[in-house]
Scaffold this active site. Structure first.
Site, PDB file in Angstrom:
ATOM      1  N   PRO A 246       0.706  -1.035  -0.149  1.00  0.00           N
ATOM      2  CA  PRO A 246       0.426  -0.127   0.229  1.00  0.00           C
ATOM      3  C   PRO A 246       0.859   0.761  -0.064  1.00  0.00           C
ATOM      4  CG  PRO A 246      -0.878  -1.197   1.813  1.00  0.00           C
ATOM      5  CD  PRO A 246       0.524  -1.755   0.889  1.00  0.00           C
ATOM      6  N   HIS A 247       0.229   2.608  -0.812  1.00  0.00           N
ATOM      7  CA  HIS A 247       1.401   3.680  -0.615  1.00  0.00           C
ATOM      8  C   HIS A 247       1.115   4.055   0.619  1.00  0.00           C
ATOM      9  CE1 HIS A 247       2.628   7.108  -2.969  1.00  0.00           C
ATOM     10  NE2 HIS A 247       2.357   8.015  -1.888  1.00  0.00           N
ATOM     11  N   HIS A 248       1.527   3.999   2.099  1.00  0.00           N
ATOM     12  CA  HIS A 248       1.181   4.428   3.391  1.00  0.00           C
ATOM     13  C   HIS A 248       3.149   4.674   3.382  1.00  0.00           C
ATOM     14  CE1 HIS A 248       0.359   3.956   7.175  1.00  0.00           C
ATOM     15  NE2 HIS A 248      -0.836   5.114   6.808  1.00  0.00           N
TER      16      HIS A 248
END
Length: 326
Positions: A246-248
């Site tokens: 995830p883009h986190h």
């Protein structure tokens, strides 16, 4: 900071709505009546402040312009007025609803920048409960939210999305699941309001019973949790297969326990460009979701599909709670 000389009526009214809604939740024998009164007091103050000092918050806080820019404050003011009417029953808020210049029309979606659908759904509930008359602006708002729901249910003009080959409601390429979860929340709550009034949803020549609305919502939740062509759960940590990148930032950087030193921007980029799974699993987060052909690219740099958000996961909590009781 938002104040009288640097107004932010959108964010002030949104906060008023949140506090008023919370006051309703904390009212009652199993709540905290004193805390509820405190919440309500500040909700009233903020609503009055928002009405008296109109202006969008990004004009007072310029750094917000490039990220979460507000498109207006009329939806938040209406949203706050409805919640305050529910919390108090006072004529002041009832009059604001009836005299609103803009009640939104038929919206495309409910989201962090557009609360009209939420306000419309609450007014429709109040009409079904006999707490507001079914005329004027009230009737208009009910018609608007029901048209929105008909569009979601694929019995309308398509402005609220079409189904992908795999059955997901698809509206936009960037974080599409935010529109899915918010729409499903409105769908199940309105279904319960209709059921309580022994009513149904009329979509043109088709009459849909409340159970059909709940069934559609369940199909979307099932899709999100893994019943889809990718056989992937888009809620991280759920099922055997879910997004690993995830883009986190917090998920991709090492824990402070393992790397107590400061991580510079350059060092952070190294973690961002790794091809390996994120170092931390953000259990319960929902990513943006697949495209209109049900494909999901599990890559950290794919922010449109891989970015999780609170405004995506928050609505599904309510939907899941409702489905547990079905």
């Amino acid at each position: 900071m938002v104040n009288a000389t640097h107004p932010g009526s959108d964010v002030a009214a949104e906060t008023a709505a949140a506090l008023a809604a919370a006051s309703v939740a904390f009212t009652g024998p199993h709540g905290d009546p004193r805390y509820a009164l405190t919440l309500l007091k500040h909700a009233k103050q903020l609503f009055q402040f928002a009405k008296n000092h109109r202006g969008l918050y990004q004009n007072s806080i310029p750094s917000a312009r490039s990220f979460y820019r507000s498109s207006g404050d009329e939806d938040e003011l209406l949203w706050a007025a409805v919640w305050l009417y529910i919390a108090t029953g006072h004529q002041e808020y009832k009059a604001y609803i009836a005299g609103a210049n803009n009640v939104g029309g038929v919206r495309q979606s409910l989201g962090w920048d557009d609360k009209f659908v939420g306000a419309q759904a609450l007014v429709a509930k109040l009409i079904l409960q006999g707490k507001l008359p079914n005329n004027g602006r009230h009737a208009e708002m009910t018609s608007n939210v029901e048209s929105f729901l008909c569009n979601v249910l694929q019995h309308g003009d398509g402005r609220s999305g079409r189904l992908t080959p795999g059955g997901m409601l698809y509206l936009q390429p960037w974080s599409n699941l935010q529109d899915v979860t918010t729409a499903m929340f409105v769908l199940v709550t309105h279904a319960d309001h209709l059921a309580a009034a022994s009513a149904s949803l009329q979509c043109g020549g088709v009459r849909l019973p409340p159970a059909q609305l709940v069934s559609f919502a369940r199909s979307q939740v099932d899709y999100i949790l893994g019943k889809n062509p990718m056989k992937m759960s888009y809620m991280v940590g759920v099922g055997k297969r879910y997004p690993l990148q995830p883009h986190h930032r917090g998920a991709s950087l090492p824990s402070i326990r393992k790397y107590p030193g400061k991580i510079s921007c350059g060092k952070g980029a190294e973690y961002f460009h790794r091809s390996a799974p994120n170092l931390n699993v953000i259990d319960g987060a929902i990513v943006g979701g697949p495209d209109n052909n049900d494909h999901y690219d599990d890559s950290r740099g794919n922010y449109q599909q891989g970015e999780p958000s609170t405004y995506t996961v928050a609505p599904i909590v309510g939907v899941l709670a409702r489905l547990l009781h079905n």
